[in-house]
Design a protein around this motif. Structure first.
Motif, PDB file in Angstrom:
ATOM      1  N   ASP A  69       0.271   2.301  -7.313  1.00  0.00           N
ATOM      2  CA  ASP A  69       1.528   3.120  -7.312  1.00  0.00           C
ATOM      3  C   ASP A  69       1.800   4.026  -5.940  1.00  0.00           C
ATOM      4  OD1 ASP A  69      -0.296   4.484  -8.551  1.00  0.00           O
ATOM      5  OD2 ASP A  69       1.011   6.180  -8.961  1.00  0.00           O
ATOM      6  N   GLN A  70       0.320   4.262  -5.521  1.00  0.00           N
ATOM      7  CA  GLN A  70       0.369   4.765  -4.272  1.00  0.00           C
ATOM      8  C   GLN A  70       0.907   4.026  -3.118  1.00  0.00           C
ATOM      9  OE1 GLN A  70      -3.593   6.049  -4.463  1.00  0.00           O
ATOM     10  NE2 GLN A  70      -3.551   8.028  -5.358  1.00  0.00           N
ATOM     11  N   VAL A  77      -5.325   4.268  -3.162  1.00  0.00           N
ATOM     12  CA  VAL A  77      -6.170   3.752  -4.054  1.00  0.00           C
ATOM     13  C   VAL A  77      -5.697   3.035  -5.183  1.00  0.00           C
ATOM     14  CG1 VAL A  77      -8.293   4.492  -5.575  1.00  0.00           C
ATOM     15  CG2 VAL A  77      -7.968   5.870  -3.238  1.00  0.00           C
ATOM     16  N   PHE A  78      -4.578   3.524  -5.490  1.00  0.00           N
ATOM     17  CA  PHE A  78      -3.951   2.793  -6.877  1.00  0.00           C
ATOM     18  C   PHE A  78      -2.681   2.133  -6.397  1.00  0.00           C
ATOM     19  CE2 PHE A  78      -6.328   6.500  -8.080  1.00  0.00           C
ATOM     20  CZ  PHE A  78      -7.283   5.980  -9.242  1.00  0.00           C
TER      21      PHE A  78
END
Lengths: 445, 243
Positions: free
Chosen positions: A25-26, A22-23
């Motif tokens: 960094d993920q 979702v983000f």
């Protein structure tokens, strides 16, 4: 956990891990994990381009970042589908600059395939309308590229089947519309010769595509319906439509409920279907105003229509031949009619000029056909490949599930340049797919 | 227009809830530890739904900051939803007091801390709604969800107490107990298809329950009966079972 995944043709199917993010960094964490992978959107390419033992799904990375309603500039994350984009931009008076025949693809997938639409001869492919994009490399470095900034990465990513990196952020230029309706014209052609004449006669139409009955032989060989369209203006509308010209079409979808047994589709049933489809247009010419949905996305009205081809799946074969290779078109269509391998959809379109490293479109005729997977199909397609090569054509990687590496080499003169750019940005081949290995784009063997 | 505050806005379930309320024209306040991360969600909600959306820093474990956080929200939200929670691997958590405490403090203490504050405000205004996203795991203690389950059991008890305490003030307190949900956290697990919901389904059911002023909702509905059966097993039998 491994699960079975396949793209739209249901062929091939493989066991794979699928992780989503979702983000930002993920995504970085997933890339840093080490193992090789390919990014995957909504799985609407037909073959094995977005298949790999490890896939990273972009579907949850679907946020709209900005929308300049004055100038029609739209910025989003790559996992958003065109369907969702349309519901936001159409009421504001904008449309996708280029759209393929389904709205259920992601923007990222559309760029990785450098999709084209019915307006290629006027507006080019989607790559013409990309202002800039972010690509996350195998090293997890993020590069913002555009025609001026890292142009090699920009060019090789558009149509590059995800092999340069993961497309994360995209900024595109939209097309201004007055209404959500299309002024449509349908013209019947009795044979291929007539159709080619019609394409020429109507080349000023923004949107054009033809449906061909490829099982018809003799004097009606290549009988077809040419579909043309323009975005309707407010003046084109009448009555109630005028009050709400940018209205979104109502959702009227039905679901194809199960995999059709493979015997249902045969020479006779497809012939019958094609007959009905052709004769439903009584008149030589039909002119009307329709919503953009049936015009651009007729098949999206039937969810899971791919089940029509049964469990074994199907292969879509799309090639392009240069404009002077009309004879080649005839030869290939004749070969298909002889074989009687059954194709519901045979779609013909004229491409305009396009210069690119790895994108499919180039000036000429492009034909797309579906073939249910049966015994003998692969050998037959190899035979068609030889005909396509004979007439200096090439195949579309987003549809492909089976071509041999030599076919790619012969069709794409800039392939070495493309490979060199992959080597630069994805040096260890960490980003790879079943297709890229098969076509020797990422494997050294 | 009414405003909804979502605490723990980065999870898949939270994002789905936000979209649902925004589609019903609620303004949105997102809160999470790292508000910078929320920027894409914020722009997305504003552009898609044409509602207001703001992002705030909120850490469930920083109890002392909660009062100031809530009181400085503009406007004070009409609906407060807690979605935050931690679910560590139980064996690891059991071996580490630090993990155990973090789980309890997030799932229970942190939730109590912020909801006490919200409830007091709503009591003064004689209106407002609180939605606590808990779990079916809180319905009965089990070895495989020892710490997580007990923290959610405590949270369930808190929510039902809160509902009782403020019933007369007209505050709607709703407990949400999801079963299995397909999220980023569970994509490596082999979940039974029939028993598992998508985040969008959870959001739909929460919105429907909120509109009908329900007290306790299960997602999906049959979990109520699954958990009823599990609760009915006599303890002398239950203690021998592997669940």
């Amino acid at each position: 956990m491994k699960k079975q995944i396949a793209n739209w043709g249901n062929y091939p199917a493989i066991e794979a891990d699928e992780a989503s993010f979702v983000f930002d960094d993920q995504l970085n964490n997933l890339i840093r994990k080490g193992e090789s992978f390919i990014a995957r959107g909504n799985g609407r390419c037909y073959g094995d381009a977005s298949l790999s033992e490890r896939t990273i799904s972009t579907l949850k990375y679907d946020k709209i970042l900005s929308f300049d309603k004055e100038n029609g500039i739209f910025e989003c994350q790559s996992g958003i589908t065109l369907d969702q984009v349309l519901t936001v931009i159409v009421p504001a008076g904008w449309f996708l600059p280029v759209t393929p025949g389904t709205k259920f693809i992601t923007i990222g997938g559309g760029l990785a395939s450098d999709v084209h639409g019915k307006n290629h001869h006027v507006d080019g492919s989607i790559s013409n309308h990309v202002i800039e994009m972010d690509v996350v490399l195998a090293s997890d470095e993020v590069i913002t590229c555009s025609p001026d900034n890292c142009p090699d990465l920009f060019e090789a990513t558009l149509g590059g089947m995800g092999l340069t990196g993961v497309i994360s952020r995209v900024k595109i230029r939209l097309k201004k519309i007055e209404t959500s309706m299309i002024r449509q014209k349908q013209v019947k052609a009795a044979n291929l010769q007539e159709l080619i004449g019609l394409f020429e006669a109507y080349k000023d139409y923004t949107y054009s595509v033809a449906w061909i009955d490829c099982l018809k032989k003799g004097t009606h060989f290549g009988r077809s319906i040419l579909m043309l369209g323009e975005h309707a203006t407010v003046d084109d509308l009448a009555g109630v439509q005028k009050n709400d010209p940018l209205k979104l079409p109502k959702n009227k979808q039905i679901t194809f409920p199960f995999n059709l047994p493979s015997w249902v589709l045969n020479k006779f049933s497809v012939k019958a279907f094609n007959f009905l489809y052709y004769t439903k247009n009584f008149k030589k010419e039909i002119n009307n105003i329709v919503s953009y949905e049936p015009f651009f996305y007729p098949l999206d009205a039937i969810l899971h229509w791919n089940r029509m081809y049964g469990k074994a799946g199907f292969v879509q074969y799309q090639f392009v031949l240069p404009l002077d290779a009309g004879q080649g078109l005839i030869e290939i269509l004749e070969r298909i009619a002889d074989e009687g391998l059954g194709s519901f959809l045979a779609v013909l379109k004229v491409f305009g000029k396009q210069e690119s490293i790895i994108s499919f479109p180039k000036e000429g005729y492009t034909l797309a056909l579906d073939f249910p997977v049966r015994k003998g199909l692969l050998t037959f397609l190899d035979e068609l490949d030889r005909l396509v090569l004979k007439y200096h054509g090439r195949l579309y990687m987003s549809k492909d599930a089976r071509m041999k590496p030599e076919m790619l080499v012969a069709g794409y003169p800039e392939l070495e340049k493309f490979k060199a750019i992959i080597k630069k940005y994805n040096p260890e081949g960490k980003i790879r797919s079943v297709q890229s290995d098969r076509l020797l784009l990422t494997s050294c063997s | 227009m009414e405003t909804v505050l979502i605490l723990g806005a980065t999870s898949d379930i939270a994002i789905a809830i936000v979209k649902k309320f925004a589609s019903k024209k609620y303004n949105i306040q997102l809160a999470a530890r790292n508000p910078a991360q929320l920027e894409p969600i914020k722009s997305d909600i504003k552009i898609r739904y044409g509602v207001e959306c703001d992002a705030f820093a909120f850490d469930a474990l920083q109890f002392s900051t909660h009062a100031l956080f809530f009181e400085t929200l503009k406007p004070i939200p009409n609906v407060t939803i807690t979605v935050f929670g931690v679910m560590d691997e139980e064996d690891k958590a059991f071996d580490s007091w630090q993990l155990t405490q973090r789980m309890i403090d997030t799932n229970y203490t942190g939730a109590v801390s912020i909801l006490n504050i919200a409830a007091k405000h709503y009591n003064e205004q004689k209106k407002g709604a609180i939605i606590g996203v808990s779990s079916v795991a809180g319905d009965r203690g089990r070895a495989s969800k020892l710490i997580y389950g007990s923290s959610k059991a405590a949270f369930n008890a808190y929510l039902s107490g809160l509902r009782n305490k403020y019933f007369k003030s007209g505050i709607h307190v709703m407990t949400v107990k999801p079963g299995f949900v397909y999220t980023r956290m569970t994509e490596d697990l082999n979940l039974p298809k029939l028993l598992t919901s998508t985040p969008d389904e959870v959001a739909e059911i929460i919105y429907a329950g909120f509109s009908k002023k329900k007290n306790i909702i299960y997602v999906k509905w049959f979990w109520r009966y699954i958990m009823l059966i599990i609760k009915m097993i006599p303890e002398f039998q239950f203690k021998k079972m592997k669940l």
